[in-house]
Design a protein around this motif. Structure first.
Motif, PDB file in Angstrom:
ATOM      1  N   ARG A 177       0.834  -1.219   0.000  1.00  0.00           N
ATOM      2  CA  ARG A 177       0.000   0.000   0.000  1.00  0.00           C
ATOM      3  C   ARG A 177       0.864   1.263   0.000  1.00  0.00           C
ATOM      4  N   THR A 178       1.565   1.583   1.117  1.00  0.00           N
ATOM      5  CA  THR A 178       2.562   2.663   1.046  1.00  0.00           C
ATOM      6  C   THR A 178       3.884   2.103   1.542  1.00  0.00           C
ATOM      7  N   VAL A 189       3.155   7.093  -7.458  1.00  0.00           N
ATOM      8  CA  VAL A 189       3.237   8.491  -7.019  1.00  0.00           C
ATOM      9  C   VAL A 189       3.844   8.555  -5.622  1.00  0.00           C
ATOM     10  N   GLU A 190       4.448   9.729  -5.316  1.00  0.00           N
ATOM     11  CA  GLU A 190       4.948   9.957  -3.959  1.00  0.00           C
ATOM     12  C   GLU A 190       3.824  10.555  -3.126  1.00  0.00           C
ATOM     13  N   VAL A 191       3.697  10.111  -1.855  1.00  0.00           N
ATOM     14  CA  VAL A 191       2.554  10.528  -1.039  1.00  0.00           C
ATOM     15  C   VAL A 191       2.978  11.010   0.345  1.00  0.00           C
ATOM     16  N   GLY A 192       4.067  11.752   0.430  1.00  0.00           N
ATOM     17  CA  GLY A 192       4.492  12.278   1.723  1.00  0.00           C
ATOM     18  C   GLY A 192       5.669  11.520   2.295  1.00  0.00           C
ATOM     19  N   THR A 252      10.721   9.239   1.816  1.00  0.00           N
ATOM     20  CA  THR A 252       9.540   9.511   0.999  1.00  0.00           C
ATOM     21  C   THR A 252       8.776   8.210   0.786  1.00  0.00           C
ATOM     22  N   GLN A 303       3.307   5.071  -3.500  1.00  0.00           N
ATOM     23  CA  GLN A 303       2.028   4.370  -3.615  1.00  0.00           C
ATOM     24  C   GLN A 303       1.751   4.120  -5.090  1.00  0.00           C
ATOM     25  N   ASN A 342      -0.493   4.449  -8.256  1.00  0.00           N
ATOM     26  CA  ASN A 342      -1.531   5.371  -8.706  1.00  0.00           C
ATOM     27  C   ASN A 342      -2.700   4.540  -9.235  1.00  0.00           C
TER      28      ASN A 342
END
Lengths: 419, 419
Positions: A25-26, A57-60, A71, A74, A76
């Motif tokens: 997931r992440t 994509v990067e998500v924080g 970083t 995830q 997309n």
């Protein structure tokens, strides 16, 4: 030209990395390197490619383990889609799922059972087109279509080897024909196998070996060990509806005797209800109605509402399926049995409790490890969702970013429409 | 220290090359490169190592394809040996096989059924020592011992999870104990699985997916797909003796109901003969004799000699096993069923013809591919030979030339003798 081993390695590595990101997931790049066994340099390069193509994509940022917080990545979900179709005698379910396997659109319609193959498949193709339109899913992001139905099948050729529902279907190239109509790759597979791999992909089962007991109008099975579908010689195994449960039982259409399906599937229960002290009449069942699912649902509903005769029939069906599920655990040495498909979902409380009790008490290897029985997370739609997941899994095994999503994996034979 | 990937690669490559030479019988370096997919330079290097260690020898020249005729290679059969043991309630068979899997020595002795585990295993160890002595096999060339017996088992720990033949055996570390006595690695496995892998290794089955139906005092099964044993969760699968063939049948010791074994195995046939119009008396059967094999052999011999009652019993047993074999093909989608073990061998003509007829007529996937039924090439000794083959296969998967044959793969726990 045959691609060089080096050239083939890159798409395979991409698929592996994307699959690791999906199932986590992440995840950070450092964690990815640890779980995938690839070098940090390879991870960095592959992740860049996947991001350039919009797949990741990067998500924080995650928690710091001392230095700069890493970083998080995830998948997309909207980068790619797949279509899954459950094609049954009495019903058809079509779903669109995103790259994470989550359903984004669904439609269903009744019986195409008595239509000739061309007419039935043309109707299915029109519904797929309409569903993609309604859901506003870009066609060039659709990887393909997973068509889940009964067997036996010639899976490679996309051909049915069954006379069900009518003789016209035997040998009919359903995969190539539907692929020609839609201009999308079509993977043909068994409905129970699709349900099993869907369950695995959606993370519902953590154990090593599990089997799916699937009941729609018939009863089938699928087995997944270490994330791989058990295929045997020709992918026509786990035919649990044709386990002999009565050595002196009546002949079945399949050639065998005393098959589970003849005692426990929806058709059998409608017949039993007609013979059982007024139940058939009370529920308004029509033994000649080809849509046995309607009759079966009435029996299941009556059982749930406390009708003792209906309840006795469903419980006996559950006990018979529990016996076959025990044979399945005894032969495949499974940790988990997943119950899936519309007919088990409609009377889930009775089926779950009876089958679980049978399997727990009777499985041979229960001294070596426990055996759980659970309901599918996808319920009635398990095979349709699983059909779409089969497409995602197949594409992710070999992720070629240099070709458009739509055209890549349709074999030449599958693109020409049979006349 | 964990070996580096590069370091681990070499033993694996060696094993692959040796296995290719073994299965080809004689082969040139050029053919080896073609079949293994390795580069000619790697083949040259690995073959040199194998020759330096005496595992491979040159045996003359093949046909010229234009230039100089290529040198042919062969495995040196005497370079390594393995011991296989079939350990049964009523009999024990010990074989020594060479590096090609050919039997070079054999012994057998009756019933250790009522001995405590330590006494029985000490007797087995003494017989292994004696057999190696008689056969003049150098102990330092013996790779290990494959112990084939019934289940369920904890295969990794080398422990039985069954109360058969007596309660003392449950949880007893048979693998580590025997290993301690012999100073050799011991692999514990299921008898039917051993029979199946032996059949594969000896080149008896060319098809992709096959199953072994094995009958000694009990009935078991093993499945091999693409050269690999199907293991499931804990290697306790393919328990075909515990397939329910009668939904309303009597309880079995295993916890299940209506199990095949209770209708069709040697004990069941001795019981049936006692109940069948004077047959038991005529054959001098003793229902209380724990050695059921003697009684079963008398029934089988009478059936072969034309006794109609005995023949009816064996035919019914064969029909029941044929039903279970059909369930096995329907679940595992097999190309071939191999019949193995002493009890099927003793009445092979009846069992073969009846089981073949049942499987051919009744298998679900017969429209997708044919299903053959054949007798094992190893007959009564299939599980013992297979046990030895399991050791060869395990060693060849990772061929470490730098350690002596004897000591390498015994886990620390398996070297200390339990007190």
């Amino acid at each position: 030209m045959v691609p060089s081993p080096t050239g083939a390695g890159r798409p395979r590595t991409r698929g592996t990395v994307l699959n690791h990101i999906r199932s986590a997931r992440t995840v950070s790049r450092i964690e990815l390197a640890a779980t995938s066994g690839l070098t940090p340099a390879t991870i960095t390069g592959v992740v860049r490619e996947l991001m350039d193509h919009g797949l990741v994509v990067e998500v924080g940022r995650g928690a710091s383990t001392g230095g700069k917080p890493p970083t998080l990545l995830q998948v997309n979900p909207d980068a790619r889609y797949a279509v899954g179709i459950l094609f049954e005698r009495n019903t058809c379910v079509i779903v669109v799922v995103d790259l994470t396997g989550q359903q984004v659109a669904r439609t269903s319609f009744p019986s195409t059972a008595l239509m000739p193959p061309q007419q039935a498949l043309s109707l299915v193709a029109a519904r797929v087109d309409a569903l993609l339109g309604t859901a506003a899913v870009d066609r060039d992001r659709v990887l393909g279509v997973g068509l889940a139905t009964y067997g036996p099948q010639d899976r490679q050729a996309g051909v049915l080897l069954t006379h069900q529902p009518t003789d016209e279907w035997f040998g009919y190239p359903v995969g190539p024909f539907l692929s020609g109509l839609l201009g999308l790759p079509v993977l043909l597979d068994n409905d129970a196998v699709a349900a099993a791999i869907g369950e695995h992909w959606l993370g519902a089962v953590a154990e090593r070996a599990f089997g799916c007991v699937y009941m729609a109008s018939g009863i089938g099975g699928g087995v997944v060990v270490d994330g791989e579908v058990y295929r045997g010689s020709s992918s026509n195994g786990v035919a649990i509806g044709h386990i002999t449960i009565d050595i002196d039982g009546d002949p079945c259409d399949c050639g065998n005797h005393g098959c589970l399906g003849n005692y426990a599937d929806p058709s059998a229960l409608v017949k039993q209800a007609m013979e059982a002290s007024g139940l058939g009449q009370r529920l308004g069942l029509d033994p000649d109605d080809p849509d046995v699912m309607t009759g079966f649902r009435r029996i299941a509903t009556a059982a749930g509402a406390g009708d003792p005769t209906a309840r006795r029939l469903i419980e006996r069906s559950a006990r018979y399926i529990g016996t076959a599920a025990t044979t399945m655990t005894n032969l495949f040495d499974l940790d988990v049995i997943v119950l899936a498909g519309p007919s088990l979902a409609v009377a889930r409380t009775i089926y779950h409790s009876v089958i679980e009790a049978e399997v727990r008490r009777r499985t041979f290897a229960r001294r070596a490890h426990p055996v759980r029985v659970v309901m599918s997370v996808s319920g009635s739609d398990a095979a349709a969702i699983g059909g779409a997941v089969l497409v995602l899994q197949s594409e992710l095994a070999f992720l070629d970013l240099d070709r458009p999503a739509v055209t890549g994996s349709v074999p030449a034979t599958a693109r020409s429409q049979p006349t």
